[in-house]
Design a protein around this motif. Structure first.
Motif, PDB file in Angstrom:
ATOM      1  N   LYS B 155       9.834  52.482   5.885  1.00  0.00           N
ATOM      2  CA  LYS B 155      10.941  52.535   5.097  1.00  0.00           C
ATOM      3  C   LYS B 155      12.077  52.979   5.550  1.00  0.00           C
ATOM      4  O   LYS B 155      13.051  52.661   4.815  1.00  0.00           O
ATOM      5  CB  LYS B 155      10.739  51.840   3.921  1.00  0.00           C
ATOM      6  CG  LYS B 155       9.629  50.615   3.665  1.00  0.00           C
ATOM      7  CD  LYS B 155       9.354  49.640   2.961  1.00  0.00           C
ATOM      8  CE  LYS B 155      10.641  49.603   1.778  1.00  0.00           C
ATOM      9  NZ  LYS B 155      10.506  48.892   0.802  1.00  0.00           N
ATOM     10  N   GLU B 158      13.654  53.205   8.875  1.00  0.00           N
ATOM     11  CA  GLU B 158      14.379  51.732   9.389  1.00  0.00           C
ATOM     12  C   GLU B 158      15.215  52.293   8.458  1.00  0.00           C
ATOM     13  O   GLU B 158      16.671  52.004   9.247  1.00  0.00           O
ATOM     14  CB  GLU B 158      13.330  50.699   8.912  1.00  0.00           C
ATOM     15  CG  GLU B 158      13.937  49.504   9.365  1.00  0.00           C
ATOM     16  CD  GLU B 158      13.363  48.270   8.210  1.00  0.00           C
ATOM     17  OE1 GLU B 158      13.698  48.576   6.820  1.00  0.00           O
ATOM     18  OE2 GLU B 158      13.186  46.908   8.843  1.00  0.00           O
ATOM     19  N   GLU B 271       4.605  47.855  -2.013  1.00  0.00           N
ATOM     20  CA  GLU B 271       5.420  49.248  -0.942  1.00  0.00           C
ATOM     21  C   GLU B 271       4.233  49.313  -0.324  1.00  0.00           C
ATOM     22  O   GLU B 271       5.019  48.560   1.301  1.00  0.00           O
ATOM     23  CB  GLU B 271       5.756  50.649  -0.849  1.00  0.00           C
ATOM     24  CG  GLU B 271       6.334  50.829  -2.437  1.00  0.00           C
ATOM     25  CD  GLU B 271       7.863  51.211  -2.086  1.00  0.00           C
ATOM     26  OE1 GLU B 271       7.972  50.902  -0.309  1.00  0.00           O
ATOM     27  OE2 GLU B 271       8.545  51.422  -2.749  1.00  0.00           O
ATOM     28  N   VAL B 275       4.673  46.737   4.055  1.00  0.00           N
ATOM     29  CA  VAL B 275       4.852  47.302   5.335  1.00  0.00           C
ATOM     30  C   VAL B 275       3.430  46.888   6.064  1.00  0.00           C
ATOM     31  O   VAL B 275       3.629  47.084   7.284  1.00  0.00           O
ATOM     32  CB  VAL B 275       4.905  48.127   5.466  1.00  0.00           C
ATOM     33  CG1 VAL B 275       4.432  49.399   6.436  1.00  0.00           C
ATOM     34  CG2 VAL B 275       6.045  49.226   4.464  1.00  0.00           C
ATOM     35  N   TYR B 301       7.494  45.900  10.897  1.00  0.00           N
ATOM     36  CA  TYR B 301       7.896  46.532  11.012  1.00  0.00           C
ATOM     37  C   TYR B 301       7.079  46.992  12.635  1.00  0.00           C
ATOM     38  O   TYR B 301       7.133  48.110  12.999  1.00  0.00           O
ATOM     39  CB  TYR B 301       7.437  48.162  10.313  1.00  0.00           C
ATOM     40  CG  TYR B 301       8.061  46.875   8.910  1.00  0.00           C
ATOM     41  CD1 TYR B 301       9.178  48.329   9.090  1.00  0.00           C
ATOM     42  CD2 TYR B 301       7.380  46.572   8.237  1.00  0.00           C
ATOM     43  CE1 TYR B 301       9.513  48.139   7.721  1.00  0.00           C
ATOM     44  CE2 TYR B 301       8.935  46.476   6.671  1.00  0.00           C
ATOM     45  CZ  TYR B 301       9.483  47.412   6.390  1.00  0.00           C
ATOM     46  OH  TYR B 301       9.909  46.723   5.401  1.00  0.00           O
TER      47      TYR B 301
END
Ligand code: SF4
Lengths: 350, 381
Positions: B155, B158, B271, B275, B301
């Motif tokens: 993350k 990203e 979390e 993902v 992702y």
């Protein structure tokens, strides 16, 4: 009357200058670096004579000689630097024979672009370490390699010393029943370097134990005489590697008591965090001695009376063992082997 | 050591050991599987076995992330590392795991592949930022504990708009592995492997909580005691397991209350859920294909998924035929039963993954425990 030409037109710019390839090329720049930095710092007659070798009289009895390379990273770490380390380490290798160290040589491989200020700091710390130890750095060499071909500076030192009459310490001399004495806490040097490398901070900083041990050794020799079987300084691979080497050379095993081995709380905590075992972490100012049982008490007392042996402790004994295992009774109450280190000691990953 | 650590206190250990000795029934054997490599390591490192009665045996489980990675996955990583544009970031332990045909990441590195040892996912992320011209791939392995940091790193990548950072994901799940072992014929039908209960994971359970284990306790009638990684934790867990067995209970109990709750860590779980998603199946060394036992990156992702970016195809490969890692990971064999143990295979020249990581059963036994076998031989002769 003409004044004689000054050997070097400009002073060496130690504050802002950097080592360049000309400093290793054999010309005037190199001569100046040697004269202004090395000779000035090490400051002794033999070096100042400007010969390619040092000449000295050979004393009676046995001489010992040893050599070691130093490539520590980072170059400066809490409690020392590559300079002091390269003096202490080699003195200690001489001293472990029970010898009195006399002279050192020093060879520098310097990376192009290395700051002269750092070099000067390192050389200054070498000079101070040698002075404190009353050992002279009497000959040396300097090479400069292109950028990227070295990591700042590498130093090699060679040491010579003399062994007192009648003393014959050797790794194959340990006998079952002998006592094992350790001069102080283990793991300090390795953790000091690692904490700098990994950017770890602790409430109280962990300092390297880097120190010259020949004074302590002399006191032990005086107290133990022929009862001293052997001495080793547990550097790379830590106490574990050293005792495994001795076990192999002497054809014996060891039985150690974990609870008796001194470790600083901060070192213990850092080892936990990094997933390391203090038994495998390097020391630069500690020694382990194997002593005949009837001399152990006297040697231990002498160690504790010396500033570098205040925390000295008996940590176990030599046993007969064809497998040559170094065994440990854990503080928890179980048993295990202390094996050779395999690969690098790496942090656990889960 | 001068540093008195309350979870390693020898005096407490002695007391607990005598309590255990008094509680075992002399007429039966007890065998408990410690699932995690962390426990295997603690047991060997502190000599916990010496404090247990002779009829209580610990069976090593498959909870060592390096050990369970199949050869095919190592091969894939090596292929990836040989791609000249790739910088592969990996944990040190993985470097020495043997792939097919005597290869390893260590050898690939010596041959010129750009492989860097890192301590965490964030180290890899830093390399990606510092070297934008390189394709930086993080070789992610581990159980539920290491998954949240990988999710966080992805993350972060990203957010930073990094387009040269990907993850080669090999994250696996604990409960599916335990279930697989319990369902194996060795345990269920043949009875060749006796398992009376489990010492449950420490760190993994801080993330997933104790609830996921309720199913095994119920379905397979085996007690589970979640325990920390300190030797006293393990000893305490064994005492609790013995009590459960003696009282014919099969519950999930929590010895590690200082860190583990029933629900686990909700933030970390969220979390991960954002993902990752379940793989339909994943190969484990020793266990074979285990359904829904691993994670992959969600399609959302995909830009950070090395398997998508480099179009990696999984090619299964066989272990060294003489290596018994598979049987050892299932609890069927012990390290010393492998012909290669200590002869051809040592930590310096590992033939199988169990000899690589300090959490592997073979490495732990070789490094800490082999004097026991030697003294047994002596007594017998
Ligand atoms: S000793 Fe080596 S070859 Fe044998 S099972 Fe263990 S890892 Fe495999």
């Amino acid at each position: 009357m003409n004044r004689p030409e000054k050997p070097f037109r400009r002073k060496l710019d130690i504050k802002n200058g950097r080592v360049d390839l000309s400093h290793g090329a054999g010309g005037r720049a190199m001569a100046q670096l040697v004269a202004d930095l090395f000779v000035a710092a090490f400051d002794n007659d033999m070096l100042s004579a400007g010969n390619d070798q040092a000449a000295f009289d050979v004393s009676e009895g046995r001489m010992v000689m040893t050599t070691d390379g130093y490539v520590v990273s980072p170059l400066f770490f809490p409690g020392g630097d590559i300079g002091s380390l390269s003096v202490h380490g080699t003195i200690n290798d001489v001293a472990m024979a029970g010898a009195r160290p006399l002279y050192l040589s020093a060879s520098f491989i310097i990376e192009e672009g290395f700051a002269l200020s750092d070099l000067s700091r390192i050389v200054g710390s070498m000079a101070a370490a040698a002075r404190d130890a009353r050992v002279k750095i009497v000959t040396g060499d300097t090479k400069v390699v292109e950028r990227g071909k070295a990591d700042g500076v590498f130093i090699s030192t060679t040491g010579v010393g003399v062994v007192p009459e009648g003393l014959n310490l050797s790794a194959d001399a340990a006998r079952p029943g002998d006592k094992v004495l350790l001069s102080g806490t283990i793991g300090d040097h390795g953790i000091a370097v690692m904490s700098k490398r990994e950017n770890l901070t602790f409430d109280t900083e962990i300092l390297s134990d880097s120190a010259a041990l020949h004074g302590l050794v002399a006191a032990m020799v005086a107290a133990g005489g022929p009862g001293l079987r052997l001495m080793r300084d547990p550097t790379r691979g830590g106490l574990a590697a050293t005792l495994n080497e001795v076990a192999a050379s002497s054809g014996v095993g060891f039985k150690l008591e974990e609870a008796a081995i001194p470790v600083r709380p901060q070192v213990h905590a850092a080892c936990e965090f990094l997933g390391l075992d203090p038994l495998y972490v390097a020391n630069e100012g500690k020694l382990v001695a194997v002593v005949a049982p009837d001399h152990a008490e006297a040697v231990l007392t002498a160690m504790r009376a010396h500033p570098l042996g205040l925390d000295a402790a008996p940590i176990g004994e030599v046993v007969a063992d064809d497998n040559r295992f170094v065994q440990l009774t854990t503080a928890f109450g179980g048993g295990r082997i202390v094996d050779w280190l395999s690969g690098d000691q790496l942090p656990r990953i889960c | 050591m001068k540093f008195v650590d309350e979870y390693r206190d020898g005096e407490l250990a002695k007391k607990l050991a005598s309590r255990i000795a008094a509680s075992v029934r002399p007429d039966r054997e007890y065998a408990f599987m410690e699932f995690c490599g962390g426990h295997t390591h603690a047991i060997s490192r502190y000599g916990v076995e010496d404090l247990l009665p002779a009829n209580v045996r610990m069976v090593h489980g498959p909870g060592c992330p390096v050990c369970v990675l199949p050869v095919g996955r190592i091969d894939t990583a090596i292929r990836l590392a040989r791609n000249p544009s790739v910088t592969l970031c990996t944990y040190g332990d993985l470097m020495r795991v043997p792939g097919s045909n005597g290869t390893s990441l260590m050898k690939a590195k010596a041959e010129g592949a750009d492989i860097r040892m890192v301590y965490s996912t964030l180290d890899a992320l830093r390399i990606a930022e510092a070297e934008p011209a390189r394709e930086v791939v993080f070789f992610a392995i581990g159980f539920e504990t290491t998954t949240p940091p990988t999710a966080v790193a992805i993350k972060l990548a990203e957010k930073k708009g990094l387009n040269n950072f990907t993850v080669f994901c090999n994250h696996v799940l604990t409960p599916s592995a335990i279930q697989n072992i319990l369902e194996s014929p060795d345990v269920r039908d043949l009875g060749t492997v006796q398992i009376d209960g489990f010492v449950g994971p420490a760190h993994v359970s801080t993330v997933i909580g104790t609830e996921p284990y309720a199913f095994f306790a119920e379905e397979f009638q085996k007690p589970v005691v979640i325990a920390g990684f300190e030797p006293l934790d393990v000893l305490q867990a064994v005492a609790m397991l013995i009590d459960q067995v003696n009282e014919d209970r099969h519950e999930v109990e929590n010895e590690y209350t200082r860190a583990v709750t029933a629900e686990g860590n909700a933030v970390a779980k969220a979390e991960v859920a954002e993902v990752f998603e379940l793989r339909r199946s994943f190969e484990w060394r020793g266990l074979g294909e285990v359904p829904y036992s691993a994670l992959k990156l969600k399609a959302k992702y995909a830009a950070f998924d090395a398997e998508a970016r480099f179009d990696l195809q999984y090619i299964p490969a066989d272990d060294n035929p003489a290596c018994e890692c598979g049987a050892i990971l299932r609890g069927v064999k012990e390290p010393a039963e492998c012909k290669l143990f200590g002869t051809v295979c040592t930590p310096e020249t590992p033939m199988g993954s169990c000899m690589v990581s300090s959490e592997g059963a073979c490495a732990a036994h070789w490094t800490y425990g082999r004097f026991r076998a030697a003294s047994r031989v002596k007594r017998a002769s």
